[in-house]
Motif scaffolding. Structure first.
Motif, mmCIF file in Angstrom:
data_model
loop_
_atom_site.group_PDB
_atom_site.id
_atom_site.type_symbol
_atom_site.label_atom_id
_atom_site.label_comp_id
_atom_site.label_asym_id
_atom_site.label_seq_id
_atom_site.Cartn_x
_atom_site.Cartn_y
_atom_site.Cartn_z
ATOM 1 N N ILE A 192 -5.280 1.451 8.743
ATOM 2 C CA ILE A 192 -4.728 2.578 7.998
ATOM 3 C C ILE A 192 -3.242 2.685 8.279
ATOM 4 C CG2 ILE A 192 -4.855 5.060 7.582
ATOM 5 C CD1 ILE A 192 -7.734 4.941 8.677
ATOM 6 N N ALA A 193 -2.433 2.709 7.230
ATOM 7 C CA ALA A 193 -0.998 2.912 7.378
ATOM 8 C C ALA A 193 -0.715 4.401 7.489
ATOM 9 C CB ALA A 193 -0.250 2.319 6.189
ATOM 10 N N ALA A 194 0.012 4.794 8.522
ATOM 11 C CA ALA A 194 0.443 6.180 8.705
ATOM 12 C C ALA A 194 1.918 6.235 8.329
ATOM 13 C CB ALA A 194 0.222 6.623 10.150
ATOM 14 N N ILE A 195 2.213 6.829 7.167
ATOM 15 C CA ILE A 195 3.532 6.682 6.553
ATOM 16 C C ILE A 195 4.342 7.967 6.605
ATOM 17 C CG2 ILE A 195 4.756 6.108 4.426
ATOM 18 C CD1 ILE A 195 2.300 4.427 3.629
ATOM 19 N N SER A 196 5.479 7.879 7.279
ATOM 20 C CA SER A 196 6.525 8.892 7.222
ATOM 21 C C SER A 196 7.799 8.198 6.777
ATOM 22 C CB SER A 196 6.766 9.525 8.603
ATOM 23 O OG SER A 196 5.653 10.245 9.042
ATOM 24 N N GLY A 197 8.682 8.922 6.116
ATOM 25 C CA GLY A 197 9.977 8.359 5.761
ATOM 26 C C GLY A 197 9.872 7.165 4.833
ATOM 27 N N VAL A 198 10.811 6.227 4.989
ATOM 28 C CA VAL A 198 10.903 5.113 4.045
ATOM 29 C C VAL A 198 9.745 4.137 4.197
ATOM 30 C CG1 VAL A 198 13.407 5.248 3.800
ATOM 31 C CG2 VAL A 198 12.426 3.798 5.583
ATOM 32 N N CYS A 199 9.247 3.711 3.053
ATOM 33 C CA CYS A 199 8.211 2.685 2.948
ATOM 34 C C CYS A 199 8.575 1.888 1.705
ATOM 35 C CB CYS A 199 6.835 3.347 2.834
ATOM 36 S SG CYS A 199 5.463 2.207 2.548
ATOM 37 N N VAL A 200 9.557 1.018 1.837
ATOM 38 C CA VAL A 200 10.135 0.370 0.664
ATOM 39 C C VAL A 200 10.165 -1.145 0.829
ATOM 40 C CG1 VAL A 200 11.564 2.368 0.085
ATOM 41 C CG2 VAL A 200 12.493 0.597 1.573
ATOM 42 N N GLY A 201 10.224 -1.838 -0.322
ATOM 43 C CA GLY A 201 10.326 -3.292 -0.298
ATOM 44 C C GLY A 201 9.210 -3.927 0.492
ATOM 45 N N GLY A 202 9.597 -4.723 1.504
ATOM 46 C CA GLY A 202 8.603 -5.361 2.348
ATOM 47 C C GLY A 202 7.778 -4.372 3.142
ATOM 48 N N GLY A 203 8.310 -3.174 3.382
ATOM 49 C CA GLY A 203 7.530 -2.138 4.036
ATOM 50 C C GLY A 203 6.420 -1.629 3.141
ATOM 51 N N CYS A 204 6.720 -1.518 1.852
ATOM 52 C CA CYS A 204 5.701 -1.159 0.871
ATOM 53 C C CYS A 204 4.624 -2.248 0.826
ATOM 54 C CB CYS A 204 6.352 -0.977 -0.491
ATOM 55 S SG CYS A 204 5.232 -0.469 -1.804
ATOM 56 N N SER A 205 5.054 -3.508 0.866
ATOM 57 C CA SER A 205 4.101 -4.621 0.887
ATOM 58 C C SER A 205 3.210 -4.546 2.114
ATOM 59 C CB SER A 205 4.849 -5.955 0.882
ATOM 60 O OG SER A 205 5.622 -6.100 -0.288
ATOM 61 N N LEU A 206 3.803 -4.232 3.261
ATOM 62 C CA LEU A 206 3.040 -4.130 4.494
ATOM 63 C C LEU A 206 2.002 -3.015 4.401
ATOM 64 C CD1 LEU A 206 2.693 -5.150 7.389
ATOM 65 C CD2 LEU A 206 4.511 -3.566 8.074
ATOM 66 N N ALA A 207 2.406 -1.882 3.852
ATOM 67 C CA ALA A 207 1.464 -0.761 3.689
ATOM 68 C C ALA A 207 0.318 -1.148 2.762
ATOM 69 C CB ALA A 207 2.194 0.462 3.151
ATOM 70 N N MET A 208 0.606 -1.950 1.742
ATOM 71 C CA MET A 208 -0.442 -2.356 0.803
ATOM 72 C C MET A 208 -1.419 -3.335 1.423
ATOM 73 S SD MET A 208 1.328 -2.576 -2.955
ATOM 74 C CE MET A 208 2.536 -3.841 -2.549
#
Length: 259
Positions: free
Chosen positions: A101-117
């Motif tokens: 489970i990704a626990a997301i605060s703040g920026v989740c963009v680009g490769g970070g978005c990919s990681l969360a997915m």
């Protein structure tokens, strides 16, 4: 010292933290390598039933560290090794046998978005900002990541996100289905609560179902048919299945051992 921290203080649970707040948790080659290793190590431990992936300092992950990649961009061989390592880190997260489970605060963009997915679920707080702004950079999102984005939010929403190149707030991210649950409190604790019941279920069942879902969504069922059928057969013959049947008959909660 590694920029990837692994907290195993909770029984059966691991909290993995990207600890590069000075770069909004954008990962360099070493961080991607350590992230891959962390999830590979957890996957080898049958005691792990749940993992939460998060970032330190109020950001989830700003993707790849552009400064670090710029140092190897003009070296074709080194750049390819770097790109491959990122994909290997994603795969280690996605292929882990337990829920992530990704626990997301703040920026989740680009490769970070990919990681969360690559995680199975995403829990976010009011500060979360999500996007894949490749159209602002003159780039094209890797096809495998676009495939994941379309799975999650649908083709029309994926097109809009890509073409607008926006950074979207928690309400929009939840509306389109990128975020599975919202919290007004501590996002890691909310993610742990989200996965609490999952961590109590039969590990072989979850591992098999996760492998099946990954294969279905990637269109790899036929190629992986034998391996997937073996997972079904393993569960049918497992001690956990016999324990579940005995617990049902005795009207008690089963104790799953993952074998």
């Amino acid at each position: 010292m590694s920029d990837i921290l692994v907290d195993r203080s909770r029984e059966g649970v691991a909290v993995v933290t990207i600890n590069r707040p000075h770069r909004r948790n954008a990962c360099d080659f070493e961080a991607w390598t350590d992230l891959k290793a962390a999830f590979a190590d957890l996957d080898r431990d049958p005691k792990v039933r749940l993992a939460v992936l998060t970032g330190a300092g109020g950001a989830f992950c700003a993707g790849d560290d552009i400064v670090a990649f710029s140092a190897v961009r003009d070296d074709v061989e080194r750049a390819e090794i770097y790109r491959k390592r990122i994909q290997e880190a994603y795969a280690a997260v996605q292929q882990a046998a337990f829920p992530v489970i990704a626990a997301i605060s703040g920026v989740c963009v680009g490769g970070g978005c990919s990681l969360a997915m690559c995680c199975d679920f995403r829990v976010g707080d009011a500060s979360a900002r999500v996007g894949v702004p490749v159209a602002k950079l003159g780039l094209v999102y890797p096809t495998i990541q676009l495939q994941r984005l379309a799975w999650l939010i649908g083709a029309s929403n994926a097109r809009r996100w890509l073409f607008e190149a926006g950074i979207y707030d928690i309400e929009e991210s939840y509306r389109v289905g990128f975020i599975d649950a919202l919290t007004e409190g501590d996002v890691v604790e909310a993610a742990l609560e989200f996965g609490r019941d999952m961590s109590a279920r039969a590990p072989l069942s979850i591992a098999g179902s996760k492998a099946q879902m990954n294969a279905i969504l990637a269109g790899h069922v036929d190629a992986q048919r034998q391996a997937l059928d073996a997972l079904v057969d393993e569960a049918d013959k497992s001690e956990d299945f016999r324990e579940a049947a005995a617990a049902f008959a005795a009207k008690r909660t089963p104790r799953f051992l993952g074998r």
